[in-house]
Write a protein that holds these residues in place. Sequence first.
Motif: not given
Length: 451
Positions: A177-179, A222-225, A234-238, A261-274
């Motif tokens: 969202h920041n380009g 995700d919904n918070s940017g 594994q999984t990393y956050e930027i 785990s090796q995450v191949v798809s993320f989803l932010d929905a229903k107040n949960m992180f998938w």
Amino acid sequence: NEGIHEFDASKNSFNTFEVGSIQNMIYDDKRNLLWLINVDNEGFRKFDLRSFQIEKLQMPVSVSNLKMGNVPYESIFIDSKDRCWLGTWGTGLYTFSPGNEKFSRYQIYPENKGTINKDYDAILTIFEDRDQNIWLGTNGGGICVLTEKLKFKSVGFHPEKNKGLENTRIMSVIDDHNGNLWLGTIGSGLVWSPDKENFYGVQYPNNIEESRFFTIKNLYEDNSGKIWAGTGLQTYEISFDNNVPKMVNAIVKYANPAFNSQVVSFLDAKNMFWLGTLQNGLYLLDKANNYKLLKHLNLDGTDSNKRQKSNRISYLLNDATGRIWAGTYNGLHIFNPTDTSLIIVEDYFQIEGEFTGNIITCLDEDTKGNIWIGTPNGLNKLSKLAEGELIVEIFTETDGLASNFIKGISHDFNGNIWISTNVGISKFDTKNGNFTNFNETDGVLGKNFTE
């Protein structure tokens, strides 16, 4: 080879201007000039027909990449958009703006090709047709047509540092969202571009198994940017430190083994992180409680159910009605909110028709609420017939699709469906039901896509 000659009709004779040996020239009626291409070292010049003054125009070395000698001009043409096209013998195609007298290089072939095709470097003639397409006659490469409607812009290898990609094997892309543009590569980790012109490698954590970490399988905002990266490890956050991005180990930050785990798809929905994983099924995390594990849906765990058919999640989709779809390597599933389980769609809906295969590679929802499903055997459209009833419509190569092996699906605001395959890109016009296919000849960088 003795300059240019003007025929004076009143005297029935020629006036000669000794301007060297001329290879080609064209009249510019907008400026009352002749643009000249000389055989000798004079190169490219303009001849003012009012003052009869001649001026040489030197292409910068930064454009021509010729450190010694002049550009070997061969052909010239001014099109209806006031662009001057300059073909050369051996160095390709250039454009020149008569208004500001700026030169630029025009890449006929994508510049990240492993070997440059020399057949396209000698431009013998240039022509514009009635549809404003530019046609090039080459020495060995046949005829090339430059069509305005094809506007694929490719980013590949560039000799200048940070101006291109050192690794052109891209597995995941997002535009936040920041380009910022984020590119996940196969073998070179994460690449970041704040302006889509300069590209930088993102610093990775210490003490990691680099060979596995360097493959970025999925990127997600995700919904918070917040930007997430699923890697081969594994999984990393930027996070940003002084406006410079770095990768933070999510296992360490949130003390949750699900991120291992090796995450191949993320989803932010229903107040949960998938988290959809390559081998371990689906994880549901509580975002409001520091990503605490709420449920693990897999075939072998305590929350397993007989209607979930696979632990290999390929794609997660939250549709406009709030339903969660999960593509797997053994059928399309849907999340059942009643008992928080994954169910094969055939057990959840009454479906008319059959899918082109059980391996689901990708999902997308169009503006009308239809679900598009990609498989290695074709494209599927899932539409609503009645409450609880759906119908499947399939599309394959026989319908005009570039290939049956679907790698990615997206849609535009005009309702067109865009499909990437293993041999190029297809656009499906939902209004007339026709496919248009694009490949390297249209400026698409390569054939085989990862998403």
